[in-house]
Scaffold this motif. Structure first.
Motif, PDB file in Angstrom:
ATOM      1  N   LEU A 115      -4.219   6.577  -6.198  1.00  0.00           N
ATOM      2  CA  LEU A 115      -3.005   7.004  -6.895  1.00  0.00           C
ATOM      3  C   LEU A 115      -1.783   6.883  -5.987  1.00  0.00           C
ATOM      4  N   LEU A 116      -1.911   7.306  -4.751  1.00  0.00           N
ATOM      5  CA  LEU A 116      -0.792   7.210  -3.806  1.00  0.00           C
ATOM      6  C   LEU A 116      -0.402   5.761  -3.588  1.00  0.00           C
ATOM      7  N   ARG A 117      -1.374   4.894  -3.435  1.00  0.00           N
ATOM      8  CA  ARG A 117      -1.089   3.471  -3.227  1.00  0.00           C
ATOM      9  C   ARG A 117      -0.394   2.882  -4.457  1.00  0.00           C
ATOM     10  N   GLU A 118      -0.914   3.230  -5.624  1.00  0.00           N
ATOM     11  CA  GLU A 118      -0.367   2.700  -6.870  1.00  0.00           C
ATOM     12  C   GLU A 118       1.078   3.157  -7.072  1.00  0.00           C
ATOM     13  N   ALA A 119       1.386   4.381  -6.617  1.00  0.00           N
ATOM     14  CA  ALA A 119       2.742   4.922  -6.791  1.00  0.00           C
ATOM     15  C   ALA A 119       3.776   4.080  -6.068  1.00  0.00           C
ATOM     16  N   PHE A 120       3.392   3.449  -4.968  1.00  0.00           N
ATOM     17  CA  PHE A 120       4.335   2.653  -4.179  1.00  0.00           C
ATOM     18  C   PHE A 120       4.109   1.149  -4.330  1.00  0.00           C
ATOM     19  N   SER A 121       3.261   0.781  -5.273  1.00  0.00           N
ATOM     20  CA  SER A 121       2.972  -0.636  -5.497  1.00  0.00           C
ATOM     21  C   SER A 121       4.163  -1.340  -6.146  1.00  0.00           C
ATOM     22  N   SER A 128       0.449   3.949  12.985  1.00  0.00           N
ATOM     23  CA  SER A 128      -0.873   3.387  13.246  1.00  0.00           C
ATOM     24  C   SER A 128      -1.111   2.102  12.464  1.00  0.00           C
ATOM     25  N   GLY A 129      -0.237   1.830  11.487  1.00  0.00           N
ATOM     26  CA  GLY A 129      -0.468   0.686  10.622  1.00  0.00           C
ATOM     27  C   GLY A 129      -1.333   1.014   9.420  1.00  0.00           C
ATOM     28  N   GLY A 130      -1.706   2.285   9.294  1.00  0.00           N
ATOM     29  CA  GLY A 130      -2.416   2.744   8.111  1.00  0.00           C
ATOM     30  C   GLY A 130      -1.437   3.071   6.996  1.00  0.00           C
ATOM     31  N   LEU A 131      -1.948   3.389   5.835  1.00  0.00           N
ATOM     32  CA  LEU A 131      -1.104   3.668   4.676  1.00  0.00           C
ATOM     33  C   LEU A 131      -0.130   4.812   4.937  1.00  0.00           C
ATOM     34  N   ASP A 132      -0.631   5.914   5.452  1.00  0.00           N
ATOM     35  CA  ASP A 132       0.163   7.139   5.544  1.00  0.00           C
ATOM     36  C   ASP A 132       1.332   7.003   6.507  1.00  0.00           C
TER      37      ASP A 132
END
Length: 590
Positions: free
Chosen positions: A476-482, A287-291
């Motif tokens: 937190l999830l976003r930061e983990a893959f930053s 979808s182009g979303g984060l998940d």
């Protein structure tokens, strides 16, 4: 008629087996399961009900009576993903002639368990592990050791026992019907049970089997059954018992931010890796979303490491000016997938609503809205490509507090508690949607965000770490893959956009088109009468009444399949769409 009439009561002492095979070019293992115990009617006639779930396994069908057991039979629709030669069910092996198994799912740790306990396999089917584990440890430990998604029906003729079981989040569906006089019917979808005939003086409820549970039944000498116990074997907040047999890398200890981020990456990548188990082509909804972007990117990365012979296909659906289509295009270009875009038109979607409700077996408003796009993209995949195993990002919003309304949680504790509530209810909403819309077109769904190890670890983290931060959900999830360049930064930090909203323009959501169409079909008087007509989960909008009417048309009186409507919390909301909330702002206004 699939079966001849000689398969009725008079012939039950001999096995009646019918296998219908499709063209050899299509094989699979995801499936639809169906079973009857203690039937008072002709099994040959009853078997026709199993055809209502034929979409779950378009490759082959088998109906088989149980030798020596009055009116007991299994039905199985097959979509072969592994062990293409020996994948038919009910599964029976020479070592355990008294065990009959029908299951739908994938057991990701079956090889690890086989090696750990030195089991001697007779097939290449991952489900064979259930027979070995049950024989050695019994039903409770067997269920708790399984890492995967599954629904199973296990018959032990030696001890006259029947067992049902379903995975922690209900990723694989299962419904049951049980009468007071000991008739039991089980099916992957409720529609396979709605026309079952039996000498019942009163209607009997068909209900979803609870996720994370097993149920034990005694099989009496007269063929009737008696429920003995219904027990939970795993909850999402518990560390799974199979963790000691997992092959994930050693995790760091403590809650230092860098340690936590590293552990999240390790467990998520392992969750995707173990789900690569397939002999069919793999694709991913994007979808182009984060998940979905994290799933797709990790999938492409691991497929290159494992040197798969084909590129990963990604699929996006939306109107030309939809934010999802634009974002998915950027992700696909970044990760190098073979990308497909499916055109979405409100007119086509409106025509599909009734068909979608029939497959969903639900009248929940947000579920129906979101399911239409997923149903149409799944139809495209089936008709236009050779991908059969489909990955998606379901479960992340519930696990990582991704919905916009989590910004209004009164405390981190409240947010954490609601996250667990949502996970426990997935089988009625997002997981149901994802399973039914893909299975409707003979596709197999895989959801790495709902991996047992990953969810247990994430839920063990301090509540404050999991809460939205700096106005950003899933921080937190976003930061983990930053900083990894796995996906573009603009996608990594893209705000939550509901799938049913992101398919269309920010100027006008898909649900607005739907509501406008319904306006001429439902009048104010009908809506006013809806509360008396439908006292259970009464619809409060014309859209809700329209969906309820379609549901009742196909499944009259089955409203208890969902306990409530999905709605945001901690904020005044009359519609489930985030775009209707006062805290929602389009991306361009951020």
């Amino acid at each position: 008629m699939l079966l001849s009439s000689h398969c009725c009561h008079s012939a039950l002492q001999s096995s009646c087996r019918v296998t219908l095979s499709a063209a050899p070019v299509r094989r699979s293992k995801m499936c639809g399961i169906w079973a009857l115990f203690g039937s008072d009617e002709c099994l040959a006639i009853q078997c026709t009900n199993a055809m209502k779930i034929a979409h779950r396994g378009p490759d082959a069908f088998r109906f088989e009576n149980v030798n020596g057991f009055t009116n007991c039979c299994f039905g199985f629709h097959r979509l072969a993903i592994v062990d293409q030669l020996h994948g038919m069910q009910p599964l029976r092996v020479k070592k355990f002639p008294y065990l009959w198994l029908c299951y739908n799912g994938e057991i990701y740790n079956h090889e690890l368990l086989k090696e750990q306990f030195e089991f001697d396999y007779q097939t290449r089917m991952d489900g064979e592990i259930l027979l070995h584990l049950y024989d050695r440890f019994g039903i409770e430990k067997m269920s708790s050791l399984l890492d995967g998604v599954f629904a199973f029906i296990l018959l032990d003729t030696a001890n006259r026992k029947i067992f049902l079981g379903r995975d922690t989040y209900g990723v694989r569906p299962m419904f049951k019907l049980l009468t007071d006089d000991g008739f039991l019917a089980v099916c992957s979808e409720a529609k396979g049970l709605t026309q079952i005939t039996h000498s019942m003086s009163e209607p009997v409820k068909i209900m979803p089997f609870p996720p994370g549970h097993f149920e034990e039944f005694n099989l009496k000498l007269n063929g009737k059954v008696e429920s003995v116990q219904l027990e939970r074997f795993h909850c999402c907040t518990e560390e799974p018992k199979h963790a000691e047999y997992d092959d994930a890398e050693q995790l760091g200890k403590g809650f230092a931010l860098e340690t936590v981020k590293s552990n999240i990456r390790i467990l998520f990548e392992n969750a995707v890796r173990k789900r690569l188990m397939a002999h069919r082509r793999i694709g991913c909804l994007l979808s182009g979303g984060l998940d979905s972007s994290l799933v797709a990117a990790t999938l492409v990365k691991l497929s290159k490491e494992q040197e798969l012979q084909y590129p990963i296909q990604t699929f996006a659906i939306g109107a030309e000016d939809s934010p999802d289509i634009a974002a998915a295009r950027k992700v696909a270009a970044h990760i190098g997938s073979e990308h497909h875009e499916v055109n979405f038109t409100p007119e086509e979607a409106i025509k599909a609503v009734e068909e979608v409700i029939v497959h969903l077996e639900s009248y929940d408003i947000t579920t129906v809205r979101a399911s239409v796009g997923m149903y149409l993209v799944s139809k495209y995949i089936r008709e236009k490509t050779d991908s059969v195993v489909i990955f998606s990002g379901e479960g992340s919003d519930e696990l990582t507090q991704g919905y916009i309304y989590f910004h209004k949680a009164p405390s981190p504790k409240a947010g954490a508690e609601d996250s667990v509530r949502l996970l426990k209810e997935l089988y009625m909403f997002d997981v149901l949607r994802a399973d039914r819309t893909t299975a409707a077109h003979g596709l197999e769904l895989r959801v790495p965000f709902l991996d047992h190890r990953f969810t247990a670890y994430y839920l063990s983290l301090p509540e404050e770490m999991r809460a939205p931060k700096d106005g950003v959900e899933k921080h937190l999830l976003r930061e983990a893959f930053s900083g990894l360049d796995l996906i573009p930064d603009e996608i990594l930090w893209r705000r939550k956009e509901a799938f049913s909203d992101g398919m269309t323009s920010t100027k006008k959501s898909w649900y607005s088109f739907l509501q406008e169409n319904i306006e001429s079909k439902i009048n104010d008087s009908q809506l006013q009468k809806a509360k008396k007509l439908f006292p259970y989960n009464p619809p409060t909008t014309k859209e809700g009444l329209f969906m309820r009417q379609l549901f009742e048309k196909h499944y009259p009186g089955c409203y208890e399949w969902i306990t409530h409507y999905w709605m945001p919390r901690w904020i005044k909301a009359t519609d489930p769409s985030a775009r209707t909330l006062s805290i929602y702002k389009p991306e361009k206004d951020q």
